[in-house]
Design a protein around this motif. Structure first.
Motif, PDB file in Angstrom:
ATOM      1  N   ALA A  31      47.909  46.774  49.465  1.00 43.94           N
ATOM      2  CA  ALA A  31      49.007  45.914  49.020  1.00 43.94           C
ATOM      3  C   ALA A  31      48.518  44.801  48.096  1.00 43.94           C
ATOM      4  N   GLU A  32      47.229  44.445  48.170  1.00 43.83           N
ATOM      5  CA  GLU A  32      46.676  43.416  47.296  1.00 43.83           C
ATOM      6  C   GLU A  32      46.695  43.932  45.860  1.00 43.83           C
ATOM      7  N   ILE A  33      47.197  43.075  44.953  1.00 49.72           N
ATOM      8  CA  ILE A  33      47.352  43.576  43.587  1.00 49.72           C
ATOM      9  C   ILE A  33      47.031  42.553  42.500  1.00 49.72           C
ATOM     10  N   VAL A  34      47.064  41.252  42.813  1.00 49.43           N
ATOM     11  CA  VAL A  34      47.051  40.260  41.738  1.00 49.43           C
ATOM     12  C   VAL A  34      45.712  39.575  41.485  1.00 49.43           C
ATOM     13  N   THR A  35      44.806  39.534  42.445  1.00 51.27           N
ATOM     14  CA  THR A  35      43.535  38.840  42.241  1.00 51.27           C
ATOM     15  C   THR A  35      42.592  39.661  41.360  1.00 51.27           C
ATOM     16  N   PRO A  36      41.565  39.048  40.773  1.00 53.15           N
ATOM     17  CA  PRO A  36      40.623  39.804  39.928  1.00 53.15           C
ATOM     18  C   PRO A  36      39.939  40.944  40.673  1.00 53.15           C
ATOM     19  N   ALA A  37      39.778  40.788  41.998  1.00 53.23           N
ATOM     20  CA  ALA A  37      39.068  41.803  42.783  1.00 53.23           C
ATOM     21  C   ALA A  37      39.964  42.896  43.337  1.00 53.23           C
TER      22      ALA A  37
ATOM     23  N   LEU B 209      37.548  33.874  35.507  1.00 50.35           N
ATOM     24  CA  LEU B 209      38.410  34.648  36.395  1.00 50.35           C
ATOM     25  C   LEU B 209      39.524  33.789  36.976  1.00 50.35           C
ATOM     26  N   TRP B 210      40.634  34.430  37.231  1.00 48.35           N
ATOM     27  CA  TRP B 210      41.813  33.734  37.734  1.00 48.35           C
ATOM     28  C   TRP B 210      41.893  33.835  39.250  1.00 48.35           C
ATOM     29  N   GLN B 211      42.877  33.143  39.843  1.00 47.33           N
ATOM     30  CA  GLN B 211      43.010  33.131  41.294  1.00 47.33           C
ATOM     31  C   GLN B 211      44.269  33.825  41.795  1.00 47.33           C
ATOM     32  N   GLY B 212      45.292  33.897  40.992  1.00 50.24           N
ATOM     33  CA  GLY B 212      46.539  34.510  41.443  1.00 50.24           C
ATOM     34  C   GLY B 212      47.573  34.488  40.339  1.00 50.24           C
ATOM     35  N   TYR B 213      48.839  34.473  40.721  1.00 42.24           N
ATOM     36  CA  TYR B 213      49.908  34.491  39.727  1.00 42.24           C
ATOM     37  C   TYR B 213      49.928  33.232  38.854  1.00 42.24           C
TER      38      TYR B 213
ATOM     39  N   ALA C 133      37.427  43.475  34.678  1.00 44.52           N
ATOM     40  CA  ALA C 133      38.421  42.819  35.519  1.00 44.52           C
ATOM     41  C   ALA C 133      39.561  42.266  34.670  1.00 44.52           C
ATOM     42  N   LEU C 134      39.217  41.672  33.515  1.00 47.33           N
ATOM     43  CA  LEU C 134      40.236  41.118  32.630  1.00 47.33           C
ATOM     44  C   LEU C 134      41.108  42.225  32.049  1.00 47.33           C
ATOM     45  N   LEU C 135      40.508  43.307  31.648  1.00 47.02           N
ATOM     46  CA  LEU C 135      41.259  44.445  31.109  1.00 47.02           C
ATOM     47  C   LEU C 135      42.305  44.922  32.105  1.00 47.02           C
ATOM     48  N   LEU C 136      41.889  45.123  33.346  1.00 48.91           N
ATOM     49  CA  LEU C 136      42.806  45.611  34.375  1.00 48.91           C
ATOM     50  C   LEU C 136      43.838  44.551  34.756  1.00 48.91           C
ATOM     51  N   GLY C 137      43.428  43.280  34.717  1.00 49.26           N
ATOM     52  CA  GLY C 137      44.348  42.200  35.029  1.00 49.26           C
ATOM     53  C   GLY C 137      45.431  42.054  33.977  1.00 49.26           C
ATOM     54  N   ARG C 138      45.056  42.144  32.715  1.00 48.35           N
ATOM     55  CA  ARG C 138      46.042  42.043  31.638  1.00 48.35           C
ATOM     56  C   ARG C 138      46.988  43.245  31.653  1.00 48.35           C
ATOM     57  N   LEU C 139      46.467  44.391  32.021  1.00 48.22           N
ATOM     58  CA  LEU C 139      47.299  45.575  32.143  1.00 48.22           C
ATOM     59  C   LEU C 139      48.375  45.353  33.202  1.00 48.22           C
ATOM     60  N   HIS C 140      47.986  44.702  34.307  1.00 48.38           N
ATOM     61  CA  HIS C 140      48.949  44.396  35.371  1.00 48.38           C
ATOM     62  C   HIS C 140      50.039  43.463  34.875  1.00 48.38           C
TER      63      HIS C 140
END
Length: 254
Positions: free
Chosen positions: A90-96, A29-33, A118-125
């Protein structure tokens, strides 16, 4: 406005941890941008919102007048629960970040338990950020609180004031997440879609977008999901996420 929604910080133990589910043992999992995963679309795909998104309302038009009227009216929500919910959304970039859909899903969204999802939704972002960039830059619409200063639900940082208002990226990703989650959990589709709409409405309530920005964002979000269905990697990750979510729900019901 459709029915309803300060962001809790993601624990350091959560971000950057190796995933533990069987489907996501290869996912970190990632932490941010800075370490955010890349999207599914290659730059050569040439899919841009500017190609299909209509321009924002003309100044003085009925839609533009409605945008301003709703912005002014929603300033009265400061101090109420819906204002606080808008700040949390407003939170949008973290895995959660998709945890805002937990209630709608009927179970807590936990990236450690469902890392593939989480990865699926993160890559979509990540794809959304790329797809909307040309439209935001071209239209360069001033945000409501810039055009008419007033309190907003989050800190009015310089980068926010300088970024384009049209379309709303939050509304786009909220609706895209909702569409994907509704397909993954069809028995909760109504609740999920309602939450996806409310996620976009939060941007109007917060005062960082106009109604028409949000409407345009939803169009971009839906178009992106439709386009991604032609990507093999997206289909692969969607299947992994489906199995992962099914297993997670089965464990939580025991």
């Amino acid at each position: 406005m459709r029915r309803a929604f300060l962001s809790a910080f993601i624990g350091l133990a959560l971000a950057g941890c190796a995933a533990t589910s069987d489907a996501g043992r290869d996912i970190t999992l990632w932490q941010g941008y800075a370490d955010h995963p890349k999207g599914y679309l290659a730059p050569a795909a040439g899919f841009e919102a500017l190609a299909f998104l209509p321009p924002p309302p003309q100044a003085g038009s009925l839609r533009a007048q409605n945008d301003v009227s709703v912005y002014r009216e929603t300033r009265a929500l400061e101090g109420y629960p819906r204002w606080a919910q808008a700040a949390a959304d407003a939170e949008i970039v973290t895995p959660a970040a998709p945890r805002v859909f937990s209630e709608a899903l009927g179970s807590p969204f936990d990236p450690q338990q469902t890392p593939a999802l989480a990865l699926l939704l993160g890559r979509l972002h990540a794809d959304l950020e790329a797809v909307q960039a040309s439209a935001k830059a071209t239209y360069a619409r001033s945000r409501p609180f810039v055009a008419e200063p007033a309190n907003i639900c989050i800190e009015a940082e310089p980068w926010l004031a300088q970024s384009g208002s049209y379309p709303s990226g939050h509304a786009a990703i909220g609706w895209a997440w909702a569409l994907v989650l509704a397909e993954l959990a069809p028995d909760r589709a109504e609740e999920i879609l309602a939450r996806g709409l409310a996620y976009g409405d939060s941007r109007v309530i917060c005062g960082v977008h106009y109604v028409s920005d949000v409407e345009a964002g939803r169009l971009v979000g839906a178009a992106l999901v439709a386009r991604l269905k032609a990507e093999p990697e997206f289909q692969r990750d969607f299947g992994r996420a489906r199995g992962e979510l099914t297993t997670s729900n089965a464990k939580s019901s025991q």
